[in-house]
Design a protein around this motif. Structure first.
Motif, PDB file in Angstrom:
ATOM      1  N   MET A 106       0.890  -1.257  -0.068  1.00  0.00           N
ATOM      2  CA  MET A 106       0.017   0.079  -0.064  1.00  0.00           C
ATOM      3  C   MET A 106       0.974   1.353   0.160  1.00  0.00           C
ATOM      4  O   MET A 106       0.295   2.540  -0.488  1.00  0.00           O
ATOM      5  CB  MET A 106      -0.822   0.171   1.049  1.00  0.00           C
ATOM      6  CG  MET A 106      -1.823  -0.994   1.334  1.00  0.00           C
ATOM      7  SD  MET A 106      -2.720  -0.912   2.959  1.00  0.00           S
ATOM      8  CE  MET A 106      -3.570   0.609   2.798  1.00  0.00           C
ATOM      9  N   GLY A 107       2.060   1.288   0.485  1.00  0.00           N
ATOM     10  CA  GLY A 107       2.918   2.321   0.546  1.00  0.00           C
ATOM     11  C   GLY A 107       3.570   2.194   2.010  1.00  0.00           C
ATOM     12  O   GLY A 107       3.944   1.191   2.390  1.00  0.00           O
ATOM     13  N   ASP A 108       4.025   3.325   2.505  1.00  0.00           N
ATOM     14  CA  ASP A 108       5.106   3.360   3.711  1.00  0.00           C
ATOM     15  C   ASP A 108       4.738   4.349   4.501  1.00  0.00           C
ATOM     16  O   ASP A 108       4.411   5.547   4.136  1.00  0.00           O
ATOM     17  CB  ASP A 108       6.630   3.069   3.438  1.00  0.00           C
ATOM     18  CG  ASP A 108       6.902   4.301   2.490  1.00  0.00           C
ATOM     19  OD1 ASP A 108       7.422   5.352   3.190  1.00  0.00           O
ATOM     20  OD2 ASP A 108       7.189   4.043   1.503  1.00  0.00           O
ATOM     21  N   CYS A 109       5.052   4.386   5.731  1.00  0.00           N
ATOM     22  CA  CYS A 109       5.153   5.527   6.731  1.00  0.00           C
ATOM     23  C   CYS A 109       5.942   4.937   7.855  1.00  0.00           C
ATOM     24  O   CYS A 109       6.165   3.991   8.453  1.00  0.00           O
ATOM     25  CB  CYS A 109       3.601   5.587   7.142  1.00  0.00           C
ATOM     26  SG  CYS A 109       3.553   7.107   8.092  1.00  0.00           S
ATOM     27  N   GLY A 110       6.869   6.159   8.027  1.00  0.00           N
ATOM     28  CA  GLY A 110       7.564   5.792   9.494  1.00  0.00           C
ATOM     29  C   GLY A 110       8.463   7.007   9.773  1.00  0.00           C
ATOM     30  O   GLY A 110       8.433   8.232   9.254  1.00  0.00           O
ATOM     31  N   LEU A 111       9.388   6.578  10.788  1.00  0.00           N
ATOM     32  CA  LEU A 111      10.080   7.543  11.259  1.00  0.00           C
ATOM     33  C   LEU A 111      11.681   7.688  10.829  1.00  0.00           C
ATOM     34  O   LEU A 111      12.075   6.448  10.890  1.00  0.00           O
ATOM     35  CB  LEU A 111      10.226   7.857  12.965  1.00  0.00           C
ATOM     36  CG  LEU A 111       8.766   7.963  13.578  1.00  0.00           C
ATOM     37  CD1 LEU A 111       8.738   7.707  15.035  1.00  0.00           C
ATOM     38  CD2 LEU A 111       7.893   9.180  13.064  1.00  0.00           C
ATOM     39  N   ILE A 112      12.121   8.802  10.627  1.00  0.00           N
ATOM     40  CA  ILE A 112      13.692   8.738  10.042  1.00  0.00           C
ATOM     41  C   ILE A 112      14.390   9.930  10.493  1.00  0.00           C
ATOM     42  O   ILE A 112      13.824  11.100  10.398  1.00  0.00           O
ATOM     43  CB  ILE A 112      13.648   8.474   8.695  1.00  0.00           C
ATOM     44  CG1 ILE A 112      15.200   8.375   7.985  1.00  0.00           C
ATOM     45  CG2 ILE A 112      13.024   9.764   7.714  1.00  0.00           C
ATOM     46  CD1 ILE A 112      15.141   7.830   6.533  1.00  0.00           C
ATOM     47  N   PRO A 113      15.667   9.867  11.066  1.00  0.00           N
ATOM     48  CA  PRO A 113      16.382  10.934  11.487  1.00  0.00           C
ATOM     49  C   PRO A 113      16.817  11.704   9.878  1.00  0.00           C
ATOM     50  O   PRO A 113      17.166  11.085   8.921  1.00  0.00           O
ATOM     51  CB  PRO A 113      17.757  10.641  11.865  1.00  0.00           C
ATOM     52  CG  PRO A 113      17.495   9.261  12.441  1.00  0.00           C
ATOM     53  CD  PRO A 113      16.479   8.594  11.227  1.00  0.00           C
ATOM     54  N   GLN A 114      16.812  13.009  10.101  1.00  0.00           N
ATOM     55  CA  GLN A 114      16.904  13.696   8.841  1.00  0.00           C
ATOM     56  C   GLN A 114      17.803  15.013   9.509  1.00  0.00           C
ATOM     57  O   GLN A 114      17.318  15.826  10.403  1.00  0.00           O
ATOM     58  CB  GLN A 114      15.592  14.357   8.110  1.00  0.00           C
ATOM     59  CG  GLN A 114      14.985  13.309   7.760  1.00  0.00           C
ATOM     60  CD  GLN A 114      15.534  13.133   6.199  1.00  0.00           C
ATOM     61  OE1 GLN A 114      16.589  12.984   5.771  1.00  0.00           O
ATOM     62  NE2 GLN A 114      14.493  12.169   5.722  1.00  0.00           N
ATOM     63  N   GLU A 115      18.951  15.552   8.650  1.00  0.00           N
ATOM     64  CA  GLU A 115      19.496  16.732   9.019  1.00  0.00           C
ATOM     65  C   GLU A 115      19.096  17.732   7.961  1.00  0.00           C
ATOM     66  O   GLU A 115      18.888  17.599   6.962  1.00  0.00           O
ATOM     67  CB  GLU A 115      21.001  16.252   8.671  1.00  0.00           C
ATOM     68  CG  GLU A 115      21.846  17.761   9.242  1.00  0.00           C
ATOM     69  CD  GLU A 115      23.293  17.389   8.945  1.00  0.00           C
ATOM     70  OE1 GLU A 115      23.918  16.250   9.323  1.00  0.00           O
ATOM     71  OE2 GLU A 115      23.999  18.295   8.545  1.00  0.00           O
ATOM     72  N   VAL A 116      18.682  18.956   8.769  1.00  0.00           N
ATOM     73  CA  VAL A 116      18.074  20.079   7.984  1.00  0.00           C
ATOM     74  C   VAL A 116      19.134  21.180   8.792  1.00  0.00           C
ATOM     75  O   VAL A 116      18.915  21.472   9.876  1.00  0.00           O
ATOM     76  CB  VAL A 116      16.815  20.330   8.434  1.00  0.00           C
ATOM     77  CG1 VAL A 116      16.125  21.327   7.628  1.00  0.00           C
ATOM     78  CG2 VAL A 116      15.876  18.997   7.817  1.00  0.00           C
ATOM     79  N   ASP A 117      19.715  22.024   7.777  1.00  0.00           N
ATOM     80  CA  ASP A 117      20.481  23.058   8.200  1.00  0.00           C
ATOM     81  C   ASP A 117      21.317  22.976   9.439  1.00  0.00           C
ATOM     82  O   ASP A 117      21.428  23.566  10.401  1.00  0.00           O
ATOM     83  CB  ASP A 117      19.502  24.550   8.473  1.00  0.00           C
ATOM     84  CG  ASP A 117      18.486  24.668   7.311  1.00  0.00           C
ATOM     85  OD1 ASP A 117      19.062  24.498   6.278  1.00  0.00           O
ATOM     86  OD2 ASP A 117      17.548  25.267   7.703  1.00  0.00           O
ATOM     87  N   GLY A 118      21.904  21.724   9.376  1.00  0.00           N
ATOM     88  CA  GLY A 118      22.991  21.150  10.454  1.00  0.00           C
ATOM     89  C   GLY A 118      22.157  20.787  11.582  1.00  0.00           C
ATOM     90  O   GLY A 118      23.139  20.222  12.612  1.00  0.00           O
ATOM     91  N   THR A 138      20.022  17.640  13.249  1.00  0.00           N
ATOM     92  CA  THR A 138      19.081  16.528  13.030  1.00  0.00           C
ATOM     93  C   THR A 138      17.991  16.516  13.931  1.00  0.00           C
ATOM     94  O   THR A 138      17.654  16.733  15.096  1.00  0.00           O
ATOM     95  CB  THR A 138      20.176  15.077  13.315  1.00  0.00           C
ATOM     96  OG1 THR A 138      21.280  15.363  12.728  1.00  0.00           O
ATOM     97  CG2 THR A 138      19.470  13.846  13.164  1.00  0.00           C
ATOM     98  N   SER A 139      16.839  16.013  13.230  1.00  0.00           N
ATOM     99  CA  SER A 139      15.471  16.085  13.872  1.00  0.00           C
ATOM    100  C   SER A 139      14.868  14.923  13.184  1.00  0.00           C
ATOM    101  O   SER A 139      15.156  14.242  12.043  1.00  0.00           O
ATOM    102  CB  SER A 139      14.630  17.122  13.265  1.00  0.00           C
ATOM    103  OG  SER A 139      14.978  18.399  13.804  1.00  0.00           O
ATOM    104  N   ILE A 140      13.753  14.232  14.037  1.00  0.00           N
ATOM    105  CA  ILE A 140      13.094  12.915  13.335  1.00  0.00           C
ATOM    106  C   ILE A 140      11.703  13.283  12.582  1.00  0.00           C
ATOM    107  O   ILE A 140      11.200  14.239  12.794  1.00  0.00           O
ATOM    108  CB  ILE A 140      12.524  12.186  14.513  1.00  0.00           C
ATOM    109  CG1 ILE A 140      13.825  11.757  15.452  1.00  0.00           C
ATOM    110  CG2 ILE A 140      11.865  10.684  13.887  1.00  0.00           C
ATOM    111  CD1 ILE A 140      14.706  10.994  14.726  1.00  0.00           C
ATOM    112  N   GLU A 141      12.038  12.876  11.460  1.00  0.00           N
ATOM    113  CA  GLU A 141      10.939  13.070  10.543  1.00  0.00           C
ATOM    114  C   GLU A 141       9.809  12.087  10.229  1.00  0.00           C
ATOM    115  O   GLU A 141      10.136  10.681  10.607  1.00  0.00           O
ATOM    116  CB  GLU A 141      11.497  13.542   8.818  1.00  0.00           C
ATOM    117  CG  GLU A 141      10.355  13.772   8.032  1.00  0.00           C
ATOM    118  CD  GLU A 141      10.768  13.810   6.351  1.00  0.00           C
ATOM    119  OE1 GLU A 141      10.327  14.524   5.751  1.00  0.00           O
ATOM    120  OE2 GLU A 141      11.838  13.195   6.127  1.00  0.00           O
ATOM    121  N   VAL A 142       8.659  12.128  10.146  1.00  0.00           N
ATOM    122  CA  VAL A 142       7.484  11.342   9.692  1.00  0.00           C
ATOM    123  C   VAL A 142       7.327  11.479   8.208  1.00  0.00           C
ATOM    124  O   VAL A 142       7.258  12.462   7.849  1.00  0.00           O
ATOM    125  CB  VAL A 142       6.107  11.483  10.653  1.00  0.00           C
ATOM    126  CG1 VAL A 142       5.864  13.063  10.417  1.00  0.00           C
ATOM    127  CG2 VAL A 142       5.221  10.577   9.979  1.00  0.00           C
TER     128      VAL A 142
END
Ligand SMILES: CC(C)(COP(=O)(O)OP(=O)(O)OC[C@H]1O[C@@H](n2cnc3c(N)ncnc32)[C@H](O)[C@@H]1OP(=O)(O)O)[C@@H](O)C(=O)NCCC(=O)NCCS
Length: 94
Positions: free
Chosen positions: A1-13, A15-19
């Motif tokens: 069907m697709g996917d959905c989850g949490l992943i660390p992402q670096e934005v402007d130096g 790191t936050s967790i993105e959904v």
């Protein structure tokens, strides 16, 4: 069907967790992404104890922005991703 989850992402130096979420085109518009993203928000809050959750979304992607708002994220700022494309950062305390 697709996917959905949490992943660390670096934005402007920082790191936050993105959904993140993707639903197969033929199954969109049935509330599946809302249900999955809400479950991830609750997991981030109650299992992981996160105080910040983000979405990194292209300005033209209105369904994704609406979905972010539906799980309580709000527009924080515009910035550029690592490919130098403009992106909107939605964020909130899950
Ligand atoms: C974003 C995505 C996951 C939403 O999946 P979905 O299962 O269709 O989402 P839902 O059915 O839960 O509905 C999401 C909301 O977006 C709204 N929406 C849909 N199209 C919209 C549009 N063009 N403009 C504004 N809102 C829109 C829906 O009405 C719904 O809000 P509502 O409940 O207030 O009516 C899906 O469009 C997708 O996979 N897109 C391609 C991948 C992608 O862009 N992922 C996100 C990357 S940041």
């Amino acid at each position: 069907m697709g996917d959905c989850g949490l992943i660390p992402q670096e934005v402007d130096g920082e790191t936050s967790i993105e959904v993140g979420y993707h639903v197969r085109v033929t199954l969109q518009g049935r509330g599946y992404a809302t249900e999955a993203a809400e479950a991830c928000r609750a997991y981030a809050a109650f299992q992981l104890g996160l105080r910040r959750l983000i979405g990194i979304i292209k300005p033209a992607n209105l369904p994704s922005q609406r979905l972010a708002e539906k799980i309580g994220l709000r527009l924080e700022r515009a910035t550029r991703d690592r490919h130098d494309n403009e992106v909107l950062i939605f964020s909130g305390d899950p």
